[in-house]
Design an enzyme around this catalytic site. Structure first.
Site, mmCIF file in Angstrom:
data_model
loop_
_atom_site.group_PDB
_atom_site.id
_atom_site.type_symbol
_atom_site.label_atom_id
_atom_site.label_comp_id
_atom_site.label_asym_id
_atom_site.label_seq_id
_atom_site.Cartn_x
_atom_site.Cartn_y
_atom_site.Cartn_z
ATOM 1 N N GLY A 62 0.823 -1.211 0.000
ATOM 2 C CA GLY A 62 0.000 0.000 0.000
ATOM 3 C C GLY A 62 0.854 1.258 0.000
ATOM 4 O O GLY A 62 2.085 1.201 0.107
ATOM 5 N N ASP A 63 0.192 2.401 -0.179
ATOM 6 C CA ASP A 63 0.860 3.712 -0.159
ATOM 7 C C ASP A 63 1.940 3.854 -1.223
ATOM 8 O O ASP A 63 2.943 4.541 -1.022
ATOM 9 C CB ASP A 63 1.476 3.997 1.232
ATOM 10 C CG ASP A 63 0.424 3.974 2.326
ATOM 11 O OD1 ASP A 63 -0.720 4.369 2.045
ATOM 12 O OD2 ASP A 63 0.741 3.549 3.446
ATOM 13 N N LYS A 121 -0.699 5.412 -5.526
ATOM 14 C CA LYS A 121 -1.777 5.103 -6.488
ATOM 15 C C LYS A 121 -2.633 6.333 -6.754
ATOM 16 O O LYS A 121 -3.024 6.607 -7.890
ATOM 17 C CB LYS A 121 -2.669 3.966 -5.931
ATOM 18 C CG LYS A 121 -1.935 2.673 -5.674
ATOM 19 C CD LYS A 121 -2.817 1.638 -4.995
ATOM 20 C CE LYS A 121 -3.203 1.974 -3.574
ATOM 21 N NZ LYS A 121 -2.082 2.005 -2.613
ATOM 22 N N LYS A 177 -1.985 9.554 -6.661
ATOM 23 C CA LYS A 177 -1.381 10.527 -7.578
ATOM 24 C C LYS A 177 -1.519 10.055 -9.032
ATOM 25 O O LYS A 177 -1.865 10.835 -9.915
ATOM 26 C CB LYS A 177 0.105 10.728 -7.244
ATOM 27 C CG LYS A 177 0.778 11.422 -8.407
ATOM 28 C CD LYS A 177 2.219 11.705 -8.388
ATOM 29 C CE LYS A 177 2.614 12.067 -9.841
ATOM 30 N NZ LYS A 177 3.862 12.767 -9.949
ATOM 31 N N ALA A 181 -7.945 3.129 3.320
ATOM 32 C CA ALA A 181 -7.110 3.746 2.287
ATOM 33 C C ALA A 181 -6.909 5.225 2.589
ATOM 34 O O ALA A 181 -7.756 5.879 3.187
ATOM 35 C CB ALA A 181 -7.796 3.602 0.928
ATOM 36 N N GLY A 182 -5.764 5.738 2.170
ATOM 37 C CA GLY A 182 -5.504 7.180 2.226
ATOM 38 C C GLY A 182 -4.741 7.511 0.968
ATOM 39 O O GLY A 182 -3.601 7.083 0.811
ATOM 40 N N HIS A 183 -5.379 8.180 0.032
ATOM 41 C CA HIS A 183 -4.759 8.480 -1.261
ATOM 42 C C HIS A 183 -4.519 9.983 -1.351
ATOM 43 O O HIS A 183 -5.458 10.780 -1.274
ATOM 44 C CB HIS A 183 -5.648 7.992 -2.410
ATOM 45 C CG HIS A 183 -5.844 6.508 -2.393
ATOM 46 N ND1 HIS A 183 -6.665 5.847 -3.258
ATOM 47 C CD2 HIS A 183 -5.296 5.548 -1.611
ATOM 48 C CE1 HIS A 183 -6.619 4.550 -3.008
ATOM 49 N NE2 HIS A 183 -5.795 4.345 -1.999
ATOM 50 N N GLN A 235 -5.015 -0.206 -1.023
ATOM 51 C CA GLN A 235 -4.036 -1.105 -0.403
ATOM 52 C C GLN A 235 -3.037 -1.615 -1.466
ATOM 53 O O GLN A 235 -2.801 -0.929 -2.438
ATOM 54 C CB GLN A 235 -4.715 -2.289 0.328
ATOM 55 C CG GLN A 235 -5.451 -1.878 1.586
ATOM 56 C CD GLN A 235 -6.817 -1.259 1.324
ATOM 57 O OE1 GLN A 235 -7.637 -1.855 0.665
ATOM 58 N NE2 GLN A 235 -7.063 -0.089 1.860
ATOM 59 N N GLY A 274 -1.620 8.475 10.384
ATOM 60 C CA GLY A 274 -0.492 9.318 10.781
ATOM 61 C C GLY A 274 0.694 8.540 11.335
ATOM 62 O O GLY A 274 1.668 9.121 11.801
HETATM 63 P P1 GDP Z 1 -1.557 5.661 -2.108
HETATM 64 O O1 GDP Z 1 -2.252 5.199 -0.883
HETATM 65 O O2 GDP Z 1 -0.989 4.542 -2.916
HETATM 66 O O3 GDP Z 1 -2.386 6.600 -2.945
HETATM 67 O O4 GDP Z 1 -0.285 6.498 -1.598
HETATM 68 P P2 GDP Z 1 -0.296 7.610 -0.431
HETATM 69 O O5 GDP Z 1 -0.958 8.817 -0.973
HETATM 70 O O6 GDP Z 1 -0.784 7.044 0.834
HETATM 71 O O7 GDP Z 1 1.259 7.827 -0.242
HETATM 72 C C1 GDP Z 1 2.080 8.317 -1.258
HETATM 73 C C2 GDP Z 1 2.701 9.641 -0.784
HETATM 74 O O8 GDP Z 1 3.787 10.000 -1.633
HETATM 75 C C3 GDP Z 1 1.737 10.825 -0.878
HETATM 76 O O9 GDP Z 1 2.042 11.726 0.140
HETATM 77 C C4 GDP Z 1 2.044 11.434 -2.242
HETATM 78 O O10 GDP Z 1 1.760 12.827 -2.316
HETATM 79 C C5 GDP Z 1 3.521 11.210 -2.326
HETATM 80 N N1 GDP Z 1 4.046 10.973 -3.681
HETATM 81 C C6 GDP Z 1 3.472 10.319 -4.724
HETATM 82 N N2 GDP Z 1 4.339 10.224 -5.753
HETATM 83 C C7 GDP Z 1 5.479 10.819 -5.352
HETATM 84 C C8 GDP Z 1 6.768 11.008 -5.953
HETATM 85 O O11 GDP Z 1 7.033 10.581 -7.067
HETATM 86 N N3 GDP Z 1 7.706 11.642 -5.203
HETATM 87 C C9 GDP Z 1 7.478 12.112 -3.938
HETATM 88 N N4 GDP Z 1 8.445 12.721 -3.299
HETATM 89 N N5 GDP Z 1 6.283 11.953 -3.345
HETATM 90 C C10 GDP Z 1 5.307 11.306 -4.041
HETATM 91 P P1 IMO Z 2 -3.771 2.651 0.702
HETATM 92 O O1 IMO Z 2 -4.966 2.482 -0.205
HETATM 93 C C1 IMO Z 2 -1.056 0.940 3.687
HETATM 94 C C2 IMO Z 2 -2.756 -2.010 6.438
HETATM 95 C C3 IMO Z 2 -2.852 -1.607 7.891
HETATM 96 C C4 IMO Z 2 -2.645 -2.960 8.546
HETATM 97 C C5 IMO Z 2 -3.389 -3.906 7.608
HETATM 98 C C6 IMO Z 2 -4.800 -4.252 8.043
HETATM 99 O O2 IMO Z 2 -3.599 4.016 1.228
HETATM 100 O O3 IMO Z 2 -2.551 2.087 0.051
HETATM 101 P P2 IMO Z 2 -7.095 -2.886 8.016
HETATM 102 O O4 IMO Z 2 -7.480 -1.614 8.693
HETATM 103 O O5 IMO Z 2 -7.211 -2.853 6.535
HETATM 104 O O6 IMO Z 2 -7.773 -4.083 8.605
HETATM 105 O O7 IMO Z 2 -5.522 -3.063 8.365
HETATM 106 O O8 IMO Z 2 -3.433 -3.249 6.351
HETATM 107 N N1 IMO Z 2 -3.410 -1.078 5.483
HETATM 108 C C7 IMO Z 2 -2.735 -0.233 4.691
HETATM 109 N N2 IMO Z 2 -1.413 0.033 4.608
HETATM 110 N N3 IMO Z 2 -1.929 1.556 2.845
HETATM 111 C C8 IMO Z 2 -3.251 1.276 2.893
HETATM 112 O O9 IMO Z 2 -4.144 1.752 2.000
HETATM 113 C C9 IMO Z 2 -3.723 0.373 3.869
HETATM 114 N N4 IMO Z 2 -4.934 -0.099 4.224
HETATM 115 C C10 IMO Z 2 -4.730 -0.990 5.189
HETATM 116 O O10 IMO Z 2 -1.843 -0.692 8.248
HETATM 117 O O11 IMO Z 2 -1.279 -3.304 8.521
HETATM 118 MG MG MG Z 3 -2.177 5.479 1.191
#
Ligand code: GDP
Ligand code: IMO
Ligand code: MG
Length: 429
Positions: A12-13, A16, A18, A39-41, A225, A303
């Site tokens: 995850g994270d 996606k 962006k 999820a946190g996008h 995720q 956080g």
């Molecule tokens: P997601 O859950 O897959 O959508 O990813 P998140 O948003 O949780 O985490 C990705 C983090 O990296 C966010 O804070 C984005 O703004 C940041 N991000 C995405 N692409 C890039 C990149 O190419 N470079 C940097 N420095 N940050 C990025």
């Molecule tokens: P995005 O969409 C990263 C992780 C949690 C925990 C496990 C189970 O932003 O990529 P849950 O609350 O789903 O039962 O937790 O999955 N987890 C994530 N880790 N990005 C996420 O979403 C996640 N959603 C759940 O931290 O380890």
């Molecule tokens: Mg995320």
């Protein structure tokens, strides 16, 4: 015409949100098909940051339809709050722009209570869930006692379902978990009120998508995720409760597999993980801190500090197979700038043998030691680069190694959080 699924290949994270925001320019509809507000996008557009937990990341474009599919678990309170915040930012969220599947399951207050109380009881063995009630909600769906969006429009059925669920949940909460019980009436009143607000958005999403497909509209499916958190294929039990793999887009949105044309796997240039569970390439010293700080690796939902490590291509190669990846989008390449040496995990050493797939057994997995390929890093700032030919040679070598080892071409390279901080190699839509 090309309908694309965007999935996370790691834990995850990956970034996606962006990439989905960027690709939305060429799509007509954006669909979430699994997960919930775990999820946190994060999107950065025009210097402003937006974080979405449940609304699809296409919402910032006018005239694009955002759809929450039946496979998503929806906390109506979170959805309404997200809608309110968008309205405050003068972004349109009327029913012409957002649809909620009538079959999507609802996260109830007892799901959140169960999630938190269970984790507390597990103590050091906890999964490290987001505490949003995701697991307990999916459990009720599979157990066939869940409450669906459509139930919000039928008050008598809603009342009956909440009542019978609460009897069971309160017993479990109190007797087994030693937690507070919940009262029926406040929950019913609140959900009826939220139901009134949400009912204009509730629709048969499968039928809506079918209509769009027949009109040759382009659909972008936004995974939440990542593959390693998949309940079937991930690092079980340290996983989420849904299937983040691309195949789930069909069941979670109500379309057939023949409607998917491209699967884009998002690969962060290194690895991060939030919550508990084994992490073979984890870096606990200086380099880990460098990546964590430079990459601002804090969970967008809870956080929490994200654990950081080298790129694990055993995991990514598993994701290539499990998702049928057509191409890869590399993100956060800029974060690696400044490191003298980079390491890529190309295999695991297990009891004297090198293996190339993660074993199912956690005991075996815990014995795996990463086999690294070392590469020299680059020092030049790459955040202004918009053409792959202008990347430092060593950055190109790093990317070529990823493509060669995974056997999948790279279509997008992200060099910063902003929409424009992107190198497009191939237009996939
Ligand atoms: P997601 O859950 O897959 O959508 O990813 P998140 O948003 O949780 O985490 C990705 C983090 O990296 C966010 O804070 C984005 O703004 C940041 N991000 C995405 N692409 C890039 C990149 O190419 N470079 C940097 N420095 N940050 C990025
Ligand atoms: P995005 O969409 C990263 C992780 C949690 C925990 C496990 C189970 O932003 O990529 P849950 O609350 O789903 O039962 O937790 O999955 N987890 C994530 N880790 N990005 C996420 O979403 C996640 N959603 C759940 O931290 O380890
Ligand atoms: Mg995320």
């Amino acid at each position: 015409m090309s309908n694309t699924v965007v999935v996370g290949t790691q834990w995850g994270d990956e970034g996606k949100g962006k990439i989905v925001d960027l690709l939305t320019a060429g799509a007509d509809l954006v669909v979430r098909f699994q997960g919930g507000n775990n999820a946190g996008h994060t999107l950065v557009v025009g210097g402003r940051q937006y974080i979405f937990h449940i609304i699809p990341s296409g919402i910032l474009y006018k005239n694009k339809k955002c759809i929450i599919g039946n496979g998503v678990v929806v906390d109506p309170e979170v959805l309404l709050k997200e809608m309110e915040d968008l309205k405050k930012a003068e972004i349109d969220v009327d029913p012409g722009r957002v649809s909620l599947s009538d079959r999507a399951h609802l996260i109830m207050p007892y799901h959140r209570a169960l999630d938190l109380a269970r984790e507390a009881k597990k103590g050091k063995n906890k999964i490290g869930t987001t505490g949003r009630g995701i697991g307990p909600c999916y459990e009720d769906k599979i157990k066939r006692t869940g409450i669906r969006a459509i139930d919000l429009t039928e008050p008598d059925i809603l009342e009956e379902k909440i009542s019978s669920n609460l009897k069971e949940k309160n017993f479990y909460l109190h007797e087994f978990l030693g937690a507070e019980t919940l009262e029926m009436q406040p929950i019913l009143d609140k959900y009826l009120d939220m139901g009134e607000k949400l009912s204009p958005f509730i629709t048969d999403v499968s039928v809506e998508l079918d209509r769009a497909l027949k009109a040759d509209k382009k659909i972008l499916f936004e995974g939440a995720q990542g593959t390693q958190l998949d309940v079937d294929h991930g690092t079980y039990p340290f996983v989420t409760s849904s299937n983040p793999v691309a195949g789930a887009a069909c069941a979670g949105a109500g379309i057939g597999p023949n409607q998917l044309h491209h699967v884009l796997g998002i690969v962060k240039a290194y690895t991060t993980r939030v919550g508990a569970g084994l992490f073979v390439t984890e870096l606990e010293e200086e380099t880990g801190d460098f990546i964590q700080e430079k990459g601002k690796e804090f969970g967008a939902t809870t956080g929490r500090k994200r654990r950081c490590g080298w790129l694990d291509l055993v995991a990514v190669r598993d994701a290539v197979r499990l998702n049928g990846l057509s191409s890869i989008g590399i993100t956060k390449l800029d974060v690696l700038t400044g490191l003298k040496t980079l390491k890529i995990c190309v295999g695991y050493e297990l009891e004297g043998q090198v293996i190339y797939q993660r074993p199912a057994s956690l005991r075996q997995f815990s014995k795996c030691v990463p086999v690294y390929k070392e590469m020299p890093g680059w020092q030049e700032d790459i955040t202004q680069v918009r053409d792959a030919d202008r990347l430092p040679v060593r950055a190109m070598e790093y990317l070529e190694a990823i493509s060669e080892i995974t056997g999948v071409p790279i279509s997008i390279i992200s060099v910063g959080p902003g929409r424009e901080e992107t190198i497009i190699i191939k237009d996939i839509l």
